[in-house]
Motif scaffolding. Structure first.
Motif, PDB file in Angstrom:
ATOM      1  N   LYS A 100      67.332 -66.388  60.501  1.00 10.41           N
ATOM      2  CA  LYS A 100      65.775 -66.053  60.424  1.00 10.41           C
ATOM      3  C   LYS A 100      65.121 -66.926  61.604  1.00 10.41           C
ATOM      4  N   PRO A 101      63.978 -66.163  62.244  1.00  8.38           N
ATOM      5  CA  PRO A 101      63.341 -67.075  63.197  1.00  8.38           C
ATOM      6  C   PRO A 101      62.719 -68.101  62.228  1.00  8.38           C
ATOM      7  N   MET A 102      62.466 -69.392  63.031  1.00  7.84           N
ATOM      8  CA  MET A 102      62.141 -70.457  62.611  1.00  7.84           C
ATOM      9  C   MET A 102      61.071 -70.754  61.803  1.00  7.84           C
ATOM     10  N   ASN A 103      59.870 -70.021  62.117  1.00  8.23           N
ATOM     11  CA  ASN A 103      58.777 -69.884  61.432  1.00  8.23           C
ATOM     12  C   ASN A 103      58.852 -69.143  60.004  1.00  8.23           C
ATOM     13  N   ARG A 104      59.547 -67.958  60.199  1.00  7.34           N
ATOM     14  CA  ARG A 104      59.543 -67.307  58.917  1.00  7.34           C
ATOM     15  C   ARG A 104      60.511 -68.041  57.963  1.00  7.34           C
ATOM     16  N   LYS A 105      61.458 -68.661  58.391  1.00  6.79           N
ATOM     17  CA  LYS A 105      62.120 -69.522  57.414  1.00  6.79           C
ATOM     18  C   LYS A 105      61.337 -70.481  56.579  1.00  6.79           C
ATOM     19  N   ILE A 106      60.634 -71.343  57.335  1.00  9.09           N
ATOM     20  CA  ILE A 106      59.471 -72.162  56.762  1.00  9.09           C
ATOM     21  C   ILE A 106      58.735 -71.382  55.811  1.00  9.09           C
ATOM     22  N   LEU A 107      58.074 -70.439  56.231  1.00  6.02           N
ATOM     23  CA  LEU A 107      57.094 -69.531  55.462  1.00  6.02           C
ATOM     24  C   LEU A 107      57.853 -69.269  54.143  1.00  6.02           C
ATOM     25  N   SER A 108      58.885 -68.486  54.191  1.00  6.89           N
ATOM     26  CA  SER A 108      59.712 -67.978  53.142  1.00  6.89           C
ATOM     27  C   SER A 108      59.936 -69.078  52.167  1.00  6.89           C
ATOM     28  N   GLY A 109      60.523 -70.112  52.871  1.00  9.91           N
ATOM     29  CA  GLY A 109      60.712 -71.232  52.077  1.00  9.91           C
ATOM     30  C   GLY A 109      59.508 -71.913  51.161  1.00  9.91           C
ATOM     31  N   PHE A 110      58.417 -71.947  51.827  1.00 11.82           N
ATOM     32  CA  PHE A 110      57.283 -72.495  51.130  1.00 11.82           C
ATOM     33  C   PHE A 110      56.973 -71.345  49.918  1.00 11.82           C
TER      34      PHE A 110
ATOM     35  N   VAL B 296      56.696 -65.419  30.018  1.00  6.14           N
ATOM     36  CA  VAL B 296      57.965 -64.802  30.355  1.00  6.14           C
ATOM     37  C   VAL B 296      58.058 -64.769  31.908  1.00  6.14           C
ATOM     38  N   VAL B 297      56.918 -64.511  32.697  1.00  4.39           N
ATOM     39  CA  VAL B 297      56.839 -64.539  34.145  1.00  4.39           C
ATOM     40  C   VAL B 297      57.239 -65.768  34.566  1.00  4.39           C
ATOM     41  N   SER B 298      56.345 -66.780  33.924  1.00  7.03           N
ATOM     42  CA  SER B 298      56.685 -68.120  34.696  1.00  7.03           C
ATOM     43  C   SER B 298      58.165 -68.545  34.270  1.00  7.03           C
ATOM     44  N   ALA B 299      58.597 -68.309  33.197  1.00  3.86           N
ATOM     45  CA  ALA B 299      60.088 -68.527  33.037  1.00  3.86           C
ATOM     46  C   ALA B 299      60.978 -68.143  34.023  1.00  3.86           C
ATOM     47  N   ASN B 300      60.790 -66.825  34.162  1.00  8.57           N
ATOM     48  CA  ASN B 300      61.437 -66.061  35.250  1.00  8.57           C
ATOM     49  C   ASN B 300      61.284 -66.440  36.802  1.00  8.57           C
ATOM     50  N   LEU B 301      59.970 -66.930  37.017  1.00 10.01           N
ATOM     51  CA  LEU B 301      59.856 -67.585  38.209  1.00 10.01           C
ATOM     52  C   LEU B 301      60.579 -68.728  38.439  1.00 10.01           C
ATOM     53  N   ILE B 302      60.574 -69.723  37.571  1.00 10.85           N
ATOM     54  CA  ILE B 302      61.258 -71.134  37.385  1.00 10.85           C
ATOM     55  C   ILE B 302      62.830 -70.501  37.710  1.00 10.85           C
ATOM     56  N   GLY B 303      63.259 -69.697  36.908  1.00 14.53           N
ATOM     57  CA  GLY B 303      64.727 -69.276  36.955  1.00 14.53           C
ATOM     58  C   GLY B 303      65.034 -68.716  38.330  1.00 14.53           C
ATOM     59  N   ASP B 304      64.324 -67.903  38.866  1.00 18.37           N
ATOM     60  CA  ASP B 304      64.453 -67.260  40.229  1.00 18.37           C
ATOM     61  C   ASP B 304      64.382 -68.552  41.349  1.00 18.37           C
ATOM     62  N   TRP B 305      63.669 -69.478  41.274  1.00 18.21           N
ATOM     63  CA  TRP B 305      63.492 -70.483  41.948  1.00 18.21           C
ATOM     64  C   TRP B 305      64.794 -71.529  42.112  1.00 18.21           C
TER      65      TRP B 305
ATOM     66  N   ARG C 101      67.585 -70.653  40.904  1.00 17.89           N
ATOM     67  CA  ARG C 101      68.708 -69.938  41.523  1.00 17.89           C
ATOM     68  C   ARG C 101      68.927 -69.865  42.865  1.00 17.89           C
ATOM     69  N   GLU C 102      67.776 -69.776  43.587  1.00 17.24           N
ATOM     70  CA  GLU C 102      67.681 -70.075  45.017  1.00 17.24           C
ATOM     71  C   GLU C 102      68.066 -71.338  45.507  1.00 17.24           C
ATOM     72  N   GLN C 103      67.767 -72.352  44.753  1.00 17.53           N
ATOM     73  CA  GLN C 103      67.824 -73.697  44.757  1.00 17.53           C
ATOM     74  C   GLN C 103      69.482 -74.034  44.935  1.00 17.53           C
ATOM     75  N   ASN C 104      70.029 -73.492  43.836  1.00 20.20           N
ATOM     76  CA  ASN C 104      71.512 -73.779  43.873  1.00 20.20           C
ATOM     77  C   ASN C 104      72.412 -72.671  44.619  1.00 20.20           C
ATOM     78  N   ASP C 105      71.585 -71.482  44.941  1.00 18.27           N
ATOM     79  CA  ASP C 105      72.273 -70.570  45.807  1.00 18.27           C
ATOM     80  C   ASP C 105      73.431 -70.092  45.438  1.00 18.27           C
ATOM     81  N   LYS C 106      73.562 -69.812  44.021  1.00 15.23           N
ATOM     82  CA  LYS C 106      74.695 -69.387  43.644  1.00 15.23           C
ATOM     83  C   LYS C 106      74.400 -68.033  42.832  1.00 15.23           C
ATOM     84  N   ASN C 107      75.401 -67.092  42.844  1.00 13.70           N
ATOM     85  CA  ASN C 107      75.195 -66.057  41.995  1.00 13.70           C
ATOM     86  C   ASN C 107      75.725 -66.148  40.593  1.00 13.70           C
TER      87      ASN C 107
END
Lengths: 285, 306
Positions: free
Chosen positions: A4-14, A264-273, A275-281
């Protein structure tokens, strides 16, 4: 994958961190409200006061979220209901987590007949939709907070077992595990010191999704009259009570549902986050 | 797909059912006195003793287990305690209604979920994308029974567009299938989006673009086809939970299917019916899973199961 272009990477990371932070913030706020429920409420959640029954939200500054058919403060009932929901959610997730991880690790590590039995048991449990399994078990055990926790805990371990098993299976053949075994480390030591710590990130991720599912399952049971027994406030029970007044008093059913949604939404958001952190399926959708 | 795999899967089904029967049997015994499950609420001590005698709960456990399995093998699921009819038939004749609701919900969720996912993937990070991700969050987070009640409140009681309960006309199926399909639509939208985003970055897509295909051509010829497989996978994997959700939806909308009837049976303390309902559910899920496997292999020749 294309970089990804750098700025988008930072943006989506944020952005991904941002949603995770929102989830953690929301869930901790609700948890705080639940733990210190008496501090935040001025009315008793159970004692009725028919003089002020069915007040709409914001009509009376003393009752911000309105009152129910018995004149009980909806906000107090929500906050005390959060206590029950959170407690059931955390306790049942913990039970199923410990049970599932223990079974899964051992079955992946030792293999053989034990593995066959656990895998078979997982297949059997997965052949019934979670909520149906829970209803079938609670029909036998009967309603009540403790029974709900036991039922949910005993029904929800499969996802944990599957993750722990696949981790143990792959790690069993890693060099450092093999060398630990060959230097004479006991199975217990290998499992606890070498394999378990490596499963923790995926387990925590799974736990936050599972927690969300437990909250919904508890609410569903209480809604059907099989969960938390009245007069103790529970979100599912409040939605159910509100059904009789749907025509005139929308807030009775609407507000507790929003509370469930938020948790439920906050627990799912935490879960998604996470999952992205350990980047595992992991196999949860 | 090899025939061997299919045969193996077919053989697995009875074993899964056996597992469920075993769990049901031992749970009933663990709960204390199983006779209470087969007695009415105000049964006396003598009634309970009579039930214990009649149903053989005094026999050794292994004898009871054998008899329990044999009865079910013979198609005898016991009689409903409430209706004095075969529990099997009470459940079986309600299956078509559940199927109807499940198909309608599936149709609705695909019709909503796929376009939402496609648009938000193609317009990534736009306002529309954010909006559909909000839809996904809410759709996956809201309890299905609450959505049902909100729909009844808005579309049935206030706007009076659709009836609030029962089955009969086309209008009756709209609210229940939307309620049941919403969660599913959100899940499909989410996976369609991520699947398309992933495929979009593949090298063969760039090749297609460089050789001068129009964006439309790239999308239909290359992206859509390849992105479809994970989406179909997720639809297949989620079908059991759709049937599970039917339990709540049917009981809210008084839909005459067998899933909601399980809940009615629990409140009636009608355990033989609960037991048959759960068994049917399991058979149902097993058949769906098998069909999904077969469909995958037809769709994607790369998948083999050996």
């Amino acid at each position: 994958m294309v970089k990804k272009p750098m700025n988008r990477k930072i943006l989506s990371g944020f952005f991904s961190n941002f949603t995770g932070i929102v989830g953690i913030f929301l869930l901790s706020a609700i948890l705080l409200l639940a733990v210190f429920a008496p501090v935040f409420t001025q009315h008793d959640p159970v004692v009725s006061n028919l003089k002020v029954k069915l007040q709409p939200p914001l009509a009376d500054p003393n009752y911000v979220f309105g009152t129910d058919q018995l004149g009980r403060d909806i906000f107090s009932r929500l906050v005390f209901g959060a206590r029950v929901s959170m407690f059931v959610g955390i306790a049942s997730t913990l039970i199923s987590c410990v049970l599932g991880v223990a079974l899964g690790l051992m079955s992946g590590f030792f293999g053989g007949w034990f593995d066959n039995i656990v895998t078979y048991l997982c297949d059997v449990m997965l052949s019934i939709p979670f909520i149906v399994l829970v209803i079938a078990v609670i029909a036998i055990l009967g309603s009540g907070t403790v029974n709900v926790i036991i039922t949910l805990g005993l029904s929800g371990w499969v996802q944990f077992a599957k993750i722990a098993r696949s981790k143990a299976l792959t790690m069993r053949n890693l060099e450092y595990v093999v060398s630990a075994i060959s230097t004479g480390a006991s199975s217990k030591r290998v499992l606890f010191r070498h394999i378990l710590p490596n499963t923790v990130p995926s387990i925590i991720t799974m736990a936050s999704f599972q927690f969300a599912q437990m909250i919904i399952a508890e609410a569903s049971l209480s809604f059907l009259g099989m969960g938390i027994r009245p007069p103790a406030p529970s979100w599912g029970g409040m939605i159910s009570d509100g059904r009789s007044f749907m025509q005139t008093s929308w807030w009775l059913s609407a507000i507790p549902g929003i509370a469930i949604l938020l948790v439920v939404v906050s627990a799912n958001l935490i879960g998604d986050w996470l999952r992205e952190q350990n980047d595992k399926n992991i196999t949860s959708f | 797909m090899s025939k061997r795999y299919l045969v193996r899967r077919l053989i697995q089904i009875p074993f899964t059912i056996l597992g469920i029967l075993t769990i049901i049997f031992f749970l009933m015994r663990l709960s204390g006195d199983p006779a209470t499950l087969f007695a009415s609420q105000n049964a006396s001590v003598e009634d309970l003793a009579a039930i214990r005698e009649r149903m053989g709960f005094n026999d050794p456990l292994i004898v009871q287990y054998g008899r329990f399995l044999l009865d079910i093998l013979r198609g005898d699921f016991g009689n409903s305690l409430r209706y004095d009819q075969s529990a099997f038939w009470l459940i079986a004749r309600r299956i078509p209604a559940t199927l109807k609701l499940a198909f309608a919900s599936l149709l609705f969720s695909v019709l909503i979920g796929v376009p939402v996912g496609v648009v938000s993937a193609l317009k990534r990070d736009s306002f529309i994308d954010k909006l559909s991700m909000l839809f996904v969050l809410i759709g996956q987070g809201a309890p299905v029974f609450w959505i049902g009640i909100m729909f009844i409140m808005i579309f049935s009681l206030q706007l009076k567009w659709f009836p609030a309960s029962g089955d009969g006309s086309f209008k009756h199926i709209i609210l229940p299938s939307f309620t049941l399909g919403l969660f599913f639509a959100a899940r499909i939208a989410r996976f369609t989006r991520s699947s398309i985003i992933e495929v979009k970055h593949e090298h063969y897509i760039r090749t297609a673009q460089y050789k001068g295909l129009t964006p439309k051509g790239v999308f239909y010829k290359h992206i859509a086809k390849n992105a479809a497989i994970p989406v179909i996978t997720i639809i297949g994997l989620s079908l059991p939970s759709l049937i599970g959700g039917a339990v709540m939806v049917e009981s809210i909308f008084a839909w005459p299917g067998f899933a909601g009837f399980i809940v009615t049976a629990v409140s009636n303390r009608d355990y033989p019916v609960v037991q048959s309902g759960v068994l049917f559910m399991a058979i149902f899920v097993a058949i769906i899973n098998l069909l999904v496997d077969v469909i995958y292999c037809l769709l994607d020749p790369r998948i083999t199961y050996d």
